[in-house]
Motif scaffolding. Structure first.
Motif, PDB file in Angstrom:
ATOM      1  N   UNK A 153       0.867  -1.221   0.193  1.00 27.17           N
ATOM      2  CA  UNK A 153      -0.083   0.280  -0.002  1.00 27.17           C
ATOM      3  C   UNK A 153       0.891   1.560   0.133  1.00 27.17           C
ATOM      4  N   UNK A 154       1.855   1.235   0.482  1.00 30.09           N
ATOM      5  CA  UNK A 154       2.900   2.589   0.778  1.00 30.09           C
ATOM      6  C   UNK A 154       3.521   2.835  -0.652  1.00 30.09           C
ATOM      7  N   UNK A 155       3.912   1.725  -1.522  1.00 33.41           N
ATOM      8  CA  UNK A 155       4.388   2.067  -2.686  1.00 33.41           C
ATOM      9  C   UNK A 155       3.281   2.410  -3.690  1.00 33.41           C
ATOM     10  N   UNK A 156       2.149   1.646  -3.676  1.00 36.31           N
ATOM     11  CA  UNK A 156       0.925   2.539  -4.238  1.00 36.31           C
ATOM     12  C   UNK A 156       0.551   3.853  -3.889  1.00 36.31           C
ATOM     13  N   UNK A 157       0.572   4.452  -2.782  1.00 38.07           N
ATOM     14  CA  UNK A 157       0.594   5.687  -2.204  1.00 38.07           C
ATOM     15  C   UNK A 157       1.527   6.632  -2.840  1.00 38.07           C
ATOM     16  N   UNK A 158       2.771   6.055  -2.640  1.00 33.49           N
ATOM     17  CA  UNK A 158       3.985   6.836  -3.096  1.00 33.49           C
ATOM     18  C   UNK A 158       3.717   7.081  -4.761  1.00 33.49           C
ATOM     19  N   UNK A 159       3.687   5.999  -5.267  1.00 38.17           N
ATOM     20  CA  UNK A 159       3.451   6.084  -6.976  1.00 38.17           C
ATOM     21  C   UNK A 159       2.341   7.042  -7.424  1.00 38.17           C
ATOM     22  N   UNK A 160       1.294   6.934  -6.715  1.00 42.04           N
ATOM     23  CA  UNK A 160       0.078   7.542  -6.957  1.00 42.04           C
ATOM     24  C   UNK A 160       0.315   9.181  -7.015  1.00 42.04           C
ATOM     25  N   UNK A 161       0.895   9.573  -5.791  1.00 42.99           N
ATOM     26  CA  UNK A 161       1.403  10.898  -5.438  1.00 42.99           C
ATOM     27  C   UNK A 161       2.295  11.527  -6.338  1.00 42.99           C
ATOM     28  N   UNK A 162       3.468  10.513  -6.601  1.00 41.92           N
ATOM     29  CA  UNK A 162       4.284  11.086  -7.637  1.00 41.92           C
ATOM     30  C   UNK A 162       3.831  11.212  -8.842  1.00 41.92           C
ATOM     31  N   UNK A 163       2.746  10.525  -9.642  1.00 43.95           N
ATOM     32  CA  UNK A 163       2.042  10.776 -10.506  1.00 43.95           C
ATOM     33  C   UNK A 163       1.177  12.125 -10.824  1.00 43.95           C
ATOM     34  N   UNK A 164       0.510  12.368  -9.388  1.00 40.95           N
ATOM     35  CA  UNK A 164      -0.087  13.617  -9.422  1.00 40.95           C
ATOM     36  C   UNK A 164       0.746  14.707  -9.465  1.00 40.95           C
ATOM     37  N   UNK A 165       1.843  14.818  -8.790  1.00 42.06           N
ATOM     38  CA  UNK A 165       2.790  15.759  -8.595  1.00 42.06           C
ATOM     39  C   UNK A 165       3.592  15.837  -9.878  1.00 42.06           C
ATOM     40  N   UNK A 166       3.952  14.959 -10.672  1.00 40.62           N
ATOM     41  CA  UNK A 166       4.409  15.391 -11.883  1.00 40.62           C
ATOM     42  C   UNK A 166       3.411  15.729 -13.154  1.00 40.62           C
ATOM     43  N   UNK A 167       2.004  15.777 -12.849  1.00 39.49           N
ATOM     44  CA  UNK A 167       1.259  16.381 -13.829  1.00 39.49           C
ATOM     45  C   UNK A 167       0.515  15.077 -14.500  1.00 39.49           C
ATOM     46  N   UNK A 168       0.662  14.026 -14.068  1.00 31.84           N
ATOM     47  CA  UNK A 168       0.022  12.806 -14.767  1.00 31.84           C
ATOM     48  C   UNK A 168      -1.115  12.471 -13.830  1.00 31.84           C
ATOM     49  N   UNK A 169      -2.263  13.224 -13.633  1.00 36.68           N
ATOM     50  CA  UNK A 169      -3.031  13.315 -13.043  1.00 36.68           C
ATOM     51  C   UNK A 169      -4.028  12.212 -13.213  1.00 36.68           C
ATOM     52  N   UNK A 170      -4.261  12.145 -14.638  1.00 41.87           N
ATOM     53  CA  UNK A 170      -5.119  10.984 -15.314  1.00 41.87           C
ATOM     54  C   UNK A 170      -4.775   9.697 -14.917  1.00 41.87           C
ATOM     55  N   UNK A 171      -3.206   9.450 -15.053  1.00 43.46           N
ATOM     56  CA  UNK A 171      -2.807   8.266 -14.581  1.00 43.46           C
ATOM     57  C   UNK A 171      -2.774   8.128 -12.862  1.00 43.46           C
ATOM     58  N   UNK A 172      -2.743   8.999 -12.257  1.00 48.70           N
ATOM     59  CA  UNK A 172      -2.921   9.160 -10.676  1.00 48.70           C
ATOM     60  C   UNK A 172      -4.344   8.471 -10.395  1.00 48.70           C
ATOM     61  N   UNK A 173      -5.315   9.086 -11.236  1.00 52.49           N
ATOM     62  CA  UNK A 173      -6.672   8.738 -10.738  1.00 52.49           C
ATOM     63  C   UNK A 173      -7.092   7.327 -11.248  1.00 52.49           C
ATOM     64  N   UNK A 174      -6.406   6.967 -12.336  1.00 51.21           N
ATOM     65  CA  UNK A 174      -6.702   5.573 -12.959  1.00 51.21           C
ATOM     66  C   UNK A 174      -5.982   4.433 -12.082  1.00 51.21           C
ATOM     67  N   UNK A 175      -4.722   5.085 -11.526  1.00 50.96           N
ATOM     68  CA  UNK A 175      -4.047   3.911 -10.472  1.00 50.96           C
ATOM     69  C   UNK A 175      -5.063   3.734  -9.510  1.00 50.96           C
ATOM     70  N   UNK A 176      -5.643   4.766  -8.609  1.00 51.63           N
ATOM     71  CA  UNK A 176      -6.355   4.517  -7.648  1.00 51.63           C
ATOM     72  C   UNK A 176      -7.636   3.736  -7.987  1.00 51.63           C
ATOM     73  N   UNK A 177      -8.150   3.921  -9.128  1.00 52.46           N
ATOM     74  CA  UNK A 177      -9.499   3.362  -9.301  1.00 52.46           C
ATOM     75  C   UNK A 177      -9.011   1.957  -9.927  1.00 52.46           C
ATOM     76  N   UNK A 178      -8.232   1.602 -10.758  1.00 54.62           N
ATOM     77  CA  UNK A 178      -7.768   0.329 -11.043  1.00 54.62           C
ATOM     78  C   UNK A 178      -7.247  -0.356  -9.755  1.00 54.62           C
ATOM     79  N   UNK A 179      -6.588  -0.015  -8.835  1.00 54.26           N
ATOM     80  CA  UNK A 179      -6.131  -0.552  -7.751  1.00 54.26           C
ATOM     81  C   UNK A 179      -7.541  -1.071  -6.839  1.00 54.26           C
TER      82      UNK A 179
END
Length: 119
Positions: free
Chosen positions: A74-100
């Motif tokens: 869960x910690x890596x999932x959280x980190x990677x989601x935040x990293x995606x959002x911070x780098x502007x890949x908000x769509x991927x961040x949202x899809x990561x949350x939804x898909x997970x």
């Protein structure tokens, strides 16, 4: 004895998480964290299967707490989601949350149903 079983399961699950993550991620040319999604869904499937079986406490400690606990992250999932959002890949961040969430819960349900079908 339970702590040793948990440690043994974790000693197998953690390297498996790393190797599976690297194997899966190396096959995708994307910022999406496919490797983490894969280990989390596989772990959810296994834990659902284990939950549906008449497993004893030592087996649950070894596979459920130890192996699945170290395999999933869960910690890596959280980190990677935040990293995606911070780098502007908000769509991927949202899809990561939804898909997970959807795939993880779905895999756990499938595991539970499989265990009940074979029990």
């Amino acid at each position: 004895m339970t702590v040793l079983l948990i440690a043994l399961g974790a000693a197998i699950g953690a390297p498996m998480r790393y190797l599976t993550d690297r194997f899966v991620q190396s096959r995708h040319d994307s910022v999406f964290p496919w490797g983490t999604l894969t280990v989390n869904v596989l772990g959810s499937l296994l834990l659902g299967l284990l939950a549906g079986l008449p497993a004893n406490a030592p087996l649950t400690a070894l596979l459920g707490t130890g192996f699945c606990g170290a395999l999933t992250t869960y910690s890596t999932f959280s980190y990677e989601t935040l990293r995606l959002a911070q780098t502007g890949a908000r769509f991927y961040a949202a899809m990561n949350v939804l898909a997970s969430v959807v795939a993880g819960l779905g895999a756990a349900a499938v595991g539970l149903l499989l265990a009940q079908a074979f029990s």
